[in-house]
Design a protein around this motif. Structure first.
Motif, PDB file in Angstrom:
ATOM      1  N   GLN A  96       5.128  43.151  56.497  1.00  0.00           N
ATOM      2  CA  GLN A  96       6.547  43.306  56.176  1.00  0.00           C
ATOM      3  C   GLN A  96       7.439  42.996  57.380  1.00  0.00           C
ATOM      4  N   TRP A  97       6.895  43.141  58.583  1.00  0.00           N
ATOM      5  CA  TRP A  97       7.681  42.905  59.803  1.00  0.00           C
ATOM      6  C   TRP A  97       8.232  41.475  59.848  1.00  0.00           C
ATOM      7  N   VAL A  98       7.441  40.508  59.402  1.00  0.00           N
ATOM      8  CA  VAL A  98       7.867  39.098  59.447  1.00  0.00           C
ATOM      9  C   VAL A  98       9.071  38.888  58.534  1.00  0.00           C
ATOM     10  N   ALA A  99       8.996  39.409  57.292  1.00  0.00           N
ATOM     11  CA  ALA A  99      10.103  39.229  56.347  1.00  0.00           C
ATOM     12  C   ALA A  99      11.356  39.957  56.817  1.00  0.00           C
ATOM     13  N   ASP A 100      11.202  41.165  57.354  1.00  0.00           N
ATOM     14  CA  ASP A 100      12.368  41.918  57.820  1.00  0.00           C
ATOM     15  C   ASP A 100      13.037  41.241  59.015  1.00  0.00           C
ATOM     16  N   CYS A 101      12.240  40.636  59.883  1.00  0.00           N
ATOM     17  CA  CYS A 101      12.820  39.903  61.023  1.00  0.00           C
ATOM     18  C   CYS A 101      13.635  38.704  60.545  1.00  0.00           C
ATOM     19  N   ILE A 102      13.130  37.984  59.545  1.00  0.00           N
ATOM     20  CA  ILE A 102      13.859  36.817  59.028  1.00  0.00           C
ATOM     21  C   ILE A 102      15.165  37.258  58.377  1.00  0.00           C
ATOM     22  N   ASN A 103      15.123  38.341  57.604  1.00  0.00           N
ATOM     23  CA  ASN A 103      16.336  38.809  56.933  1.00  0.00           C
ATOM     24  C   ASN A 103      17.350  39.379  57.914  1.00  0.00           C
ATOM     25  N   ALA A 104      16.867  40.022  58.997  1.00  0.00           N
ATOM     26  CA  ALA A 104      17.766  40.605  59.993  1.00  0.00           C
ATOM     27  C   ALA A 104      18.235  39.578  61.019  1.00  0.00           C
ATOM     28  N   ARG A 105      17.643  38.377  61.018  1.00  0.00           N
ATOM     29  CA  ARG A 105      17.991  37.306  61.963  1.00  0.00           C
ATOM     30  C   ARG A 105      17.710  37.700  63.419  1.00  0.00           C
ATOM     31  N   LYS A 106      16.774  38.617  63.632  1.00  0.00           N
ATOM     32  CA  LYS A 106      16.421  39.015  64.995  1.00  0.00           C
ATOM     33  C   LYS A 106      15.030  39.634  64.991  1.00  0.00           C
ATOM     34  N   ILE A 107      14.439  39.726  66.175  1.00  0.00           N
ATOM     35  CA  ILE A 107      13.117  40.334  66.322  1.00  0.00           C
ATOM     36  C   ILE A 107      13.279  41.854  66.322  1.00  0.00           C
ATOM     37  N   LEU A 108      12.671  42.507  65.338  1.00  0.00           N
ATOM     38  CA  LEU A 108      12.737  43.960  65.256  1.00  0.00           C
ATOM     39  C   LEU A 108      11.641  44.591  66.101  1.00  0.00           C
ATOM     40  N   ARG A 109      11.789  45.868  66.348  1.00  0.00           N
ATOM     41  CA  ARG A 109      10.815  46.560  67.191  1.00  0.00           C
ATOM     42  C   ARG A 109       9.471  46.704  66.475  1.00  0.00           C
ATOM     43  N   PRO A 110       8.386  46.204  67.058  1.00  0.00           N
ATOM     44  CA  PRO A 110       7.074  46.299  66.387  1.00  0.00           C
ATOM     45  C   PRO A 110       6.579  47.734  66.228  1.00  0.00           C
ATOM     46  N   SER A 111       7.082  48.669  67.020  1.00  0.00           N
ATOM     47  CA  SER A 111       6.595  50.054  66.927  1.00  0.00           C
ATOM     48  C   SER A 111       6.904  50.684  65.583  1.00  0.00           C
ATOM     49  N   LEU A 112       7.923  50.165  64.875  1.00  0.00           N
ATOM     50  CA  LEU A 112       8.241  50.707  63.545  1.00  0.00           C
ATOM     51  C   LEU A 112       7.264  50.233  62.483  1.00  0.00           C
ATOM     52  N   TYR A 113       6.484  49.190  62.782  1.00  0.00           N
ATOM     53  CA  TYR A 113       5.593  48.584  61.787  1.00  0.00           C
ATOM     54  C   TYR A 113       4.131  48.666  62.221  1.00  0.00           C
ATOM     55  N   GLU A 114       3.785  49.710  62.925  1.00  0.00           N
ATOM     56  CA  GLU A 114       2.397  49.892  63.363  1.00  0.00           C
ATOM     57  C   GLU A 114       1.463  49.983  62.148  1.00  0.00           C
ATOM     58  N   PRO A 115       0.247  49.415  62.231  1.00  0.00           N
ATOM     59  CA  PRO A 115      -0.704  49.533  61.117  1.00  0.00           C
ATOM     60  C   PRO A 115      -1.023  50.995  60.807  1.00  0.00           C
ATOM     61  N   GLY A 116      -0.944  51.340  59.527  1.00  0.00           N
ATOM     62  CA  GLY A 116      -1.225  52.700  59.093  1.00  0.00           C
ATOM     63  C   GLY A 116      -0.017  53.608  59.061  1.00  0.00           C
ATOM     64  N   SER A 117       1.110  53.200  59.666  1.00  0.00           N
ATOM     65  CA  SER A 117       2.298  54.044  59.689  1.00  0.00           C
ATOM     66  C   SER A 117       3.162  53.775  58.452  1.00  0.00           C
ATOM     67  N   THR A 118       4.082  54.711  58.154  1.00  0.00           N
ATOM     68  CA  THR A 118       4.996  54.549  57.020  1.00  0.00           C
ATOM     69  C   THR A 118       6.045  53.506  57.377  1.00  0.00           C
ATOM     70  N   LEU A 119       6.176  52.513  56.515  1.00  0.00           N
ATOM     71  CA  LEU A 119       7.066  51.395  56.802  1.00  0.00           C
ATOM     72  C   LEU A 119       8.522  51.753  56.522  1.00  0.00           C
ATOM     73  N   PRO A 120       9.464  51.139  57.230  1.00  0.00           N
ATOM     74  CA  PRO A 120      10.893  51.301  56.892  1.00  0.00           C
ATOM     75  C   PRO A 120      11.186  50.708  55.520  1.00  0.00           C
ATOM     76  N   PRO A 121      12.304  51.071  54.902  1.00  0.00           N
ATOM     77  CA  PRO A 121      12.626  50.512  53.574  1.00  0.00           C
ATOM     78  C   PRO A 121      12.814  49.000  53.641  1.00  0.00           C
ATOM     79  N   HIS A 122      12.203  48.297  52.680  1.00  0.00           N
ATOM     80  CA  HIS A 122      12.308  46.834  52.618  1.00  0.00           C
ATOM     81  C   HIS A 122      13.451  46.497  51.658  1.00  0.00           C
ATOM     82  N   LEU A 123      14.634  46.218  52.210  1.00  0.00           N
ATOM     83  CA  LEU A 123      15.829  46.004  51.407  1.00  0.00           C
ATOM     84  C   LEU A 123      15.940  44.541  51.004  1.00  0.00           C
ATOM     85  N   SER A 124      16.459  44.319  49.787  1.00  0.00           N
ATOM     86  CA  SER A 124      16.620  42.957  49.289  1.00  0.00           C
ATOM     87  C   SER A 124      17.805  42.278  49.977  1.00  0.00           C
TER      88      SER A 124
END
Length: 553
Positions: A390-418
Motif C-alpha cells: 500500500q505504501w507505493v500507491a499512497d506515495c503516488i497519490n500523495a505526490r511525495k515519499i511517505l515515512r516507511p515506518s507507518l507501513y512496516e510489515p505486520g503493522s496496522t496500515l493507515p487508511p487507504h483513501l480514494s
C-alpha cells in the motif's frame, strides 16, 4: 387551399422507427442488427410521445432514429454479414454430407474476412476523441485478459487482449503518465494522463476467474471486437510519437522491455521535461510585463503560473522513485507494483520464483526498499526500508515519499483513501497520514496544557472567590444578594458577545425569510433539513473517530 398532411409523415412518427421496422428495412436478423448497432455506436432512443412515434399504437416497442437506420443501409459490413450467412450455409451442407476435406478447404480459403478500421475512423475523427473513449475499452481488455479460454472465449482472443494491454501499460510506464492509484475490492484503479486527457481503468486481481452463466457473451464479444481494433490504432499512434517501432518485440518473460531499445529510438520524458520546462513560461511572462500592463496580461500571467505549478507537480511525480531501488518479495503482486514503480522512475526487481530474468538479486546492496506482505520478516538488512504494497500507491497519490515506518510489515496500515473522491463543503473528510500524527501530537500537548492551566486557574479562582465571600459577609451582605449581581454580570457578559454586525446580519436573514414566497420557504426549509442531516452525519463520524483514538490509547 393548403396541402393536406398525411398521418405519420411528419414529427415523431417520421423521426423514429421501431426495431421490427428497422429489421425489415435492413433485411438482417436480430443478432446481426444488434451487432451492427454496437459496432456503429447506434443506441435505442426514447421519444417524448411513444404513442405518436408508434403511429397511434400503445404496444411496447424499442425505437431508433430513422436517420440512424438510413445511415446503416450504406454500411459495407451488411454485405459481409450476408456473405458469412451464405458461407455458413455451404459449410453446414458439406459437413452434413461428411466431406470433411472439402469443409476444411472451404474454411481456409472462402471464409469472409472483414475489417473494422473504417468504423474506428468514422467514430473517432481525431486522436483526442479516441483517447476520451478509452476508459471502457481498456477495462474490457483487462477483464478478458484474465478470463480462461473455453468454447465461448477463444484462446487467440485472450492472447490478443494480453498483448494489447501489455503494449499500453509499457507506454504509460515509459512516458510516466500514471497519476493516481487506488486499491479497491473490485480491483486496482489506475488513472493516466495522455495528451491532456485523463484515462481511468480498473484491473482485476490475479485470481482464477469463474465464467458466469447468466451473461450474454455474444454482446460482450462484439464490444471486445471493436475495442481491440480501437486499441490497436491508439497503441500504434502512441508508439509512433515515442519513435518506437510498432508492434514492439516481447522479451523472454512475455512482457515488453522498452529500455532495451537503441538510444536513438528512445524519447526520455526527463530530457524533454528539462528542455521545455518553466523557462518558457517565465520568458512569456516577462515579455508581457514589459509591455502594457492590462487586465488581460495579468490574467495571462496568472494562467502561466498555474501551468508552471502544475508542470512542477507532474515532473516531481514522474521522478518520485528515481532515487529508490526496490525488491519485490514473492507474495506481492509483481505486475501491479512493477507498473507503478517504473511509471514513477524507480528501479525494481523480483524473486526468481515469480518471474524469469530479474534485473538484480535480493542480496544487491543498492536496494533501498523491499516490499513484503508477510506478518514478519526475518533476516532483515539494516540499510533497507521494509514496507507493505500500500505504501507505493499512497506515495503516488500523495505526490511525495511517505515515512516507511507507518507501513512496516505486520503493522496496522493507515487508511487507504480514494484519490478520485472530491470532498464538497460540509462533507466529512478523513485526515491524511501525516496530518493524523501531527494533529494527534498537537492534541495531546494542548490537552496537557489545558489540563495544567485549568487546574491552576481553578485554584486561583477558588482563592479569589473565597476572599470575595469573606468581604461580603463582613459588610453584612446576605448570600442570596451576593449571588444575584454575579448572575447579572454573567448575563451581561453573554449579551455583550454579539456585535452590531452579527445583529444586522441576523436581521437581514430574518427579513429575507419573511419576504420569501410560500414555495421558496418550503424549498428553503427542505435545504436546511438536508444540510442539518449532513452535519449530524459528519458529527457522528467525528465522534466515532475520537472514540477510536481514545480506544487505541
Amino acid at each position: 387551399m393548403a396541402k393536406i398532411q398525411k398521418k405519420g409523415k411528419k414529427g415523431n412518427a417520421a423521426n423514429f422507427i421501431t426495431r421490427q421496422q428497422a429489421l425489415k428495412k435492413l433485411q438482417i436478423s436480430l443478432a446481426d442488427f444488434r451487432r451492427l448497432c454496437i459496432l456503429k455506436g447506434i443506441y435505442p432512443r426514447e421519444p417524448r410521445n411513444k404513442k405518436k412515434a408508434n403511429k397511434g399504437s400503445t404496444a411496447p416497442a424499442t425505437f431508433y432514429y430513422t436517420k440512424d437506420i438510413q445511415y446503416l443501409l450504406h454500411e459495407p459490413l451488411l454485405n459481409k454479414f450476408r456473405e458469412y450467412k451464405t458461407f455458413a450455409r455451404k459449410l453446414n451442407k458439406v459437413l452434413h454430407k461428411g466431406e470433411y476435406s472439402t469443409a476444411k478447404s472451404l474454411e481456409e480459403n472462402h471464409r469472409p474476412i472483414y475489417s473494422l478500421d473504417h468504423i474506428v475512423k468514422e467514430r473517432y475523427p481525431s486522436f483526442v476523441d479516441a483517447l476520451r473513449d478509452m476508459d471502457d475499452a481498456i477495462s474490457m481488455l483487462y477483464l478478458f485478459s484474465k478470463m480462461p479460454a473455453d468454447n465461448k472465449i477463444k484462446a487467440d482472443m485472450v492472447k490478443n487482449c494480453q498483448r494489447l494491454i501489455a503494449e499500453f501499460q509499457a507506454y504509460v510506464a515509459k512516458s510516466r503518465s500514471l497519476r493516481k492509484v487506488f486499491y479497491s475490492i473490485k480491483g486496482i484503479y489506475y488513472q493516466a494522463e495522455i495528451k491532456g486527457q485523463t484515462i481511468t481503468w480498473i484491473v482485476p486481481y490475479q485470481f482464477s476467474q469463474d465464467v458466469p452463466t447468466d451473461v450474454d457473451f455474444r454482446v460482450m464479444l462484439t464490444f471486445l471486437e471493436f475495442y481491440t481494433t480501437l486499441m490497436g490504432f491508439v497503441n500504434f499512434r502512441l508508439y509512433n510519437e515515442l519513435n518506437i517501432t510498432y508492434p514492439p518485440k516481447l522479451d523472454d518473460t512475455g512482457s515488453l522491455n522498452l529500455n532495451a531499445l537503441p538510444s536513438s529510438m528512445r524519447n526520455d520524458p526527463e530530457d524533454a521535461a528539462q528542455e521545455t520546462t518553466l523557462d518558457e513560461f517565465k520568458a512569456v511572462a516577462s515579455k508581457n510585463t514589459e509591455g502594457e500592463e492590462d487586465a488581460d496580461e495579468s490574467e495571462d500571467v496568472a494562467t502561466l503560473r498555474k501551468i508552471q505549478e502544475h508542470s512542477q507537480v507532474v515532473s516531481s511525480l514522474q521522478n518520485l522513485f528515481s532515487k529508490c531501488v526496490f525488491f519485490l518479495s514473492r507474495e506481492t503482486p509483481r505486475y501491479a507494483l512493477e507498473f507503478m514503480i517504473t511509471s514513477c522512475g524507480g528501479q525494481v526487481s523480483w524473486d526468481a520464483t515469480v518471474g524469469a530474468n530479474p534485473p538484480y538479486a535480493e542480496s544487491d546492496e543498492r536496494i533501498t526498499h523491499q516490499i513484503s506482505d508477510r506478518p514478519k520478516v526475518n533476516n532483515r538488512v539494516l540499510s533497507r526500508a521494509y514496507v507493505q504494497p500500500q505504501w507505493v500507491a499512497d506515495c503516488i497519490n500523495a505526490r511525495k515519499i511517505l515515512r516507511p515506518s507507518l507501513y512496516e510489515p505486520g503493522s496496522t496500515l493507515p487508511p487507504h483513501l480514494s484519490p478520485f473522491v472530491e470532498a464538497k463543503e460540509g462533507d466529512y473528510v478523513p485526515e491524511g497520514i501525516d496530518e493524523d500524527e501531527e494533529e494527534a501530537e498537537e492534541g495531546e500537548e494542548e490537552e496537557e496544557e489545558v489540563e495544567g492551566g485549568a487546574t491552576a486557574a481553578a485554584v486561583e479562582n477558588g482563592e479569589d472567590e473565597y476572599e470575595r465571600e469573606l468581604k461580603a459577609e463582613a459588610a453584612g451582605v446576605t448570600f442570596s444578594e451576593y449571588q444575584q449581581p454575579e448572575e447579572g454580570k454573567k448575563k451581561s457578559a453573554k449579551g455583550k458577545k454579539r456585535s452590531a454586525a452579527d445583529v444586522e446580519e441576523e436581521e437581514r436573514k430574518e427579513m429575507a425569510h419573511v419576504m420569501m414566497s410560500n414555495k421558496q420557504r418550503k424549498l428553503y426549509e427542505k435545504m436546511k433539513y438536508s444540510n442539518q442531516q449532513k452535519a449530524d452525519e459528519v458529527a457522528k463520524l467525528e465522534r466515532k473517530k475520537k472514540a477510536l483514538k481514545k480506544a487505541k490509547k
